[in-house]
Design an enzyme around this catalytic site. Sequence first.
Site, PDB file in Angstrom:
ATOM      1  N   GLU A 103       6.405  40.228  18.017  1.00 50.47           N
ATOM      2  CA  GLU A 103       6.961  38.929  18.385  1.00 50.47           C
ATOM      3  C   GLU A 103       6.484  38.531  19.772  1.00 50.47           C
ATOM      4  O   GLU A 103       6.444  39.354  20.680  1.00 50.47           O
ATOM      5  CB  GLU A 103       8.496  39.033  18.359  1.00 50.47           C
ATOM      6  CG  GLU A 103       9.200  37.710  18.460  1.00 50.47           C
ATOM      7  CD  GLU A 103      10.722  37.856  18.315  1.00 50.47           C
ATOM      8  OE1 GLU A 103      11.194  38.514  17.355  1.00 50.47           O
ATOM      9  OE2 GLU A 103      11.429  37.309  19.179  1.00 50.47           O
ATOM     10  N   ASP A 105       7.341  35.528  22.540  1.00 52.40           N
ATOM     11  CA  ASP A 105       8.384  34.513  22.753  1.00 52.40           C
ATOM     12  C   ASP A 105       8.226  33.667  24.000  1.00 52.40           C
ATOM     13  O   ASP A 105       8.041  34.213  25.091  1.00 52.40           O
ATOM     14  CB  ASP A 105       9.756  35.196  22.971  1.00 52.40           C
ATOM     15  CG  ASP A 105      10.223  35.994  21.808  1.00 52.40           C
ATOM     16  OD1 ASP A 105       9.964  35.594  20.681  1.00 52.40           O
ATOM     17  OD2 ASP A 105      10.863  37.047  22.040  1.00 52.40           O
ATOM     18  N   GLU A 107      11.150  31.334  25.607  1.00 52.55           N
ATOM     19  CA  GLU A 107      12.548  30.940  25.435  1.00 52.55           C
ATOM     20  C   GLU A 107      12.993  30.177  26.681  1.00 52.55           C
ATOM     21  O   GLU A 107      12.920  30.709  27.794  1.00 52.55           O
ATOM     22  CB  GLU A 107      13.441  32.175  25.265  1.00 52.55           C
ATOM     23  CG  GLU A 107      13.222  32.869  23.939  1.00 52.55           C
ATOM     24  CD  GLU A 107      13.955  34.198  23.845  1.00 52.55           C
ATOM     25  OE1 GLU A 107      14.551  34.474  22.800  1.00 52.55           O
ATOM     26  OE2 GLU A 107      13.933  34.969  24.828  1.00 52.55           O
ATOM     27  N   GLN A 120      11.858  32.075  29.881  1.00 59.65           N
ATOM     28  CA  GLN A 120      11.741  33.517  29.662  1.00 59.65           C
ATOM     29  C   GLN A 120      10.661  33.784  28.627  1.00 59.65           C
ATOM     30  O   GLN A 120      10.558  33.063  27.635  1.00 59.65           O
ATOM     31  CB  GLN A 120      13.086  34.069  29.172  1.00 59.65           C
ATOM     32  CG  GLN A 120      13.019  35.511  28.715  1.00 59.65           C
ATOM     33  CD  GLN A 120      14.403  36.137  28.574  1.00 59.65           C
ATOM     34  OE1 GLN A 120      15.126  36.331  29.545  1.00 59.65           O
ATOM     35  NE2 GLN A 120      14.782  36.456  27.353  1.00 59.65           N
ATOM     36  N   THR A 121       9.867  34.815  28.861  1.00 57.07           N
ATOM     37  CA  THR A 121       8.902  35.251  27.840  1.00 57.07           C
ATOM     38  C   THR A 121       9.187  36.708  27.507  1.00 57.07           C
ATOM     39  O   THR A 121       9.768  37.450  28.309  1.00 57.07           O
ATOM     40  CB  THR A 121       7.443  35.131  28.333  1.00 57.07           C
ATOM     41  OG1 THR A 121       7.289  35.878  29.542  1.00 57.07           O
ATOM     42  CG2 THR A 121       7.057  33.680  28.573  1.00 57.07           C
ATOM     43  N   ASN A 122       8.778  37.094  26.304  1.00 54.98           N
ATOM     44  CA  ASN A 122       8.947  38.485  25.899  1.00 54.98           C
ATOM     45  C   ASN A 122       7.837  38.837  24.915  1.00 54.98           C
ATOM     46  O   ASN A 122       7.279  37.944  24.261  1.00 54.98           O
ATOM     47  CB  ASN A 122      10.327  38.700  25.268  1.00 54.98           C
ATOM     48  CG  ASN A 122      10.813  40.149  25.349  1.00 54.98           C
ATOM     49  OD1 ASN A 122      10.069  41.052  25.768  1.00 54.98           O
ATOM     50  ND2 ASN A 122      12.055  40.368  24.941  1.00 54.98           N
ATOM     51  N   ARG A 131      10.812  43.454  27.287  1.00 51.06           N
ATOM     52  CA  ARG A 131       9.763  43.172  28.275  1.00 51.06           C
ATOM     53  C   ARG A 131       9.931  41.750  28.827  1.00 51.06           C
ATOM     54  O   ARG A 131       8.985  40.988  28.919  1.00 51.06           O
ATOM     55  CB  ARG A 131       8.386  43.287  27.624  1.00 51.06           C
ATOM     56  CG  ARG A 131       8.021  44.672  27.138  1.00 51.06           C
ATOM     57  CD  ARG A 131       6.546  44.720  26.793  1.00 51.06           C
ATOM     58  NE  ARG A 131       6.103  46.042  26.439  1.00 51.06           N
ATOM     59  CZ  ARG A 131       5.966  46.489  25.189  1.00 51.06           C
ATOM     60  NH1 ARG A 131       6.230  45.696  24.162  1.00 51.06           N
ATOM     61  NH2 ARG A 131       5.540  47.717  24.968  1.00 51.06           N
ATOM     62  N   GLU A 132      11.162  41.417  29.193  1.00 48.22           N
ATOM     63  CA  GLU A 132      11.429  40.054  29.653  1.00 48.22           C
ATOM     64  C   GLU A 132      10.780  39.761  31.002  1.00 48.22           C
ATOM     65  O   GLU A 132      10.799  40.598  31.905  1.00 48.22           O
ATOM     66  CB  GLU A 132      12.939  39.816  29.792  1.00 48.22           C
ATOM     67  CG  GLU A 132      13.705  39.828  28.483  1.00 48.22           C
ATOM     68  CD  GLU A 132      14.094  41.229  28.011  1.00 48.22           C
ATOM     69  OE1 GLU A 132      13.753  42.219  28.709  1.00 48.22           O
ATOM     70  OE2 GLU A 132      14.748  41.333  26.960  1.00 48.22           O
ATOM     71  N   TRP A 196      24.511  35.017  26.240  1.00 48.71           N
ATOM     72  CA  TRP A 196      23.585  35.732  27.129  1.00 48.71           C
ATOM     73  C   TRP A 196      22.732  34.849  28.039  1.00 48.71           C
ATOM     74  O   TRP A 196      22.277  35.286  29.100  1.00 48.71           O
ATOM     75  CB  TRP A 196      22.641  36.631  26.307  1.00 48.71           C
ATOM     76  CG  TRP A 196      21.756  35.854  25.345  1.00 48.71           C
ATOM     77  CD1 TRP A 196      22.099  35.426  24.101  1.00 48.71           C
ATOM     78  CD2 TRP A 196      20.406  35.396  25.567  1.00 48.71           C
ATOM     79  NE1 TRP A 196      21.056  34.720  23.529  1.00 48.71           N
ATOM     80  CE2 TRP A 196      19.994  34.702  24.396  1.00 48.71           C
ATOM     81  CE3 TRP A 196      19.494  35.517  26.629  1.00 48.71           C
ATOM     82  CZ2 TRP A 196      18.735  34.121  24.257  1.00 48.71           C
ATOM     83  CZ3 TRP A 196      18.238  34.951  26.496  1.00 48.71           C
ATOM     84  CH2 TRP A 196      17.863  34.257  25.314  1.00 48.71           C
ATOM     85  N   ARG A 279      16.411  49.427  35.334  1.00 47.84           N
ATOM     86  CA  ARG A 279      16.136  49.495  33.907  1.00 47.84           C
ATOM     87  C   ARG A 279      14.983  50.456  33.607  1.00 47.84           C
ATOM     88  O   ARG A 279      15.014  51.182  32.617  1.00 47.84           O
ATOM     89  CB  ARG A 279      15.755  48.089  33.465  1.00 47.84           C
ATOM     90  CG  ARG A 279      16.241  47.685  32.131  1.00 47.84           C
ATOM     91  CD  ARG A 279      15.940  46.207  31.987  1.00 47.84           C
ATOM     92  NE  ARG A 279      15.704  45.877  30.607  1.00 47.84           N
ATOM     93  CZ  ARG A 279      15.081  44.779  30.225  1.00 47.84           C
ATOM     94  NH1 ARG A 279      14.594  43.932  31.120  1.00 47.84           N
ATOM     95  NH2 ARG A 279      14.923  44.534  28.949  1.00 47.84           N
TER      96      ARG A 279
END
Length: 295
Positions: A103, A105, A107, A120-122, A131-132, A196, A279
């Site tokens: 995927e 993304d 967002e 935001q991308t992932n 992997r934001e 979220w 993280r």
Amino acid sequence: MNFCRLRFLAVLLVFGVHVGGADNGDVAFDTSYKIIWGNDHVSLLDQGREAQLSLDINSGAGFGSKLQYESGFFNMRIKLANKNTAGVVTAFYLASSGNSQDELDFEFLGNKEGKPIILQTNVFANGKGDREQRVLLWFDPSADFHTYKILWNHRLIAFYVDGIPIRVFKNNTKIGVKYPTKAMEVHVSIFNGDDWATDGGQTKINWTSSPFTARFQGFNVDGCPLSQVSSTNSRNNCYASKYWWNKRKYWNLDRNQIKEYQNVREKYMNYDYCTDKARYPVTPPECASNQYITI
Ligand SMILES: *[C@@H]1O[C@H](CO)[C@@H](O)[C@H](O)[C@H]1NC(C)=O
Ligand SMILES: *[C@@H]1O[C@H](CO)[C@@H](O)[C@H](O)[C@H]1NC(C)=O
């Protein structure tokens, strides 16, 4: 040149753009896309050259490509809902279906009026995401249409905003990082993400501001469709250099793009999983090369 001739030329020009419109994205929605959910929250305008999706307390909406793709340079022109969009998420992404998804993304995380929408991308490969990255854009994405693109070939995945690279995910399989391999569909949606999306889920949607309406244009798809005939060779075909986005030129950013990319990272990035030590006490292996840091 007299007025009539000018007008004739102008008509020719406009007509020419429509006929050969691949670059312009000027094709009708149903050439490549279909509505997936929230039918009554979708409207098609301008003879299908624009789609509007809206979110209210009853439903959001989404559309997706009719085909699955194995490489491409995917684009969408987007004008987001404005004003108080806290909790509202608008997404443009590629995704495989089934388990262990791949995927890619974009967002857009809505925000209270006067506060910036965050992009935001992932990247997910074989089910592994987390992997934001987040950037604050250098413009208000709800004021006008802007172009968002995702490049995917066997060497490079890159996300662009108005032609400027904001994210890179290289094929780092040689150092053990999984890279997307599955056929993916293009998806666009608007939905309630208020558990979220804004202030970590603390700011909820204020439904008195609804409906939230986002507008989309650019329905051409520059992608290599998954072969309908199942054959072990189909994968290789989608990596072939007869598709322009697979040519060597698209295997890496050029020097100028690297500068633009580093400028975005420096000035506009407000979260990067690569630097989130809580993280990831050990920096993920792909981070250095995706930032063009040589070690
Ligand atoms: C990644 O790149 C290698 C060459 O370094 C290539 O052999 C492989 O097919 C690529 N993997 C994917 C998933 O595209
Ligand atoms: C929701 O928006 C309305 C109209 O702008 C406002 O009067 C109200 O206080 C808002 N509600 C919350 C919980 O912020």
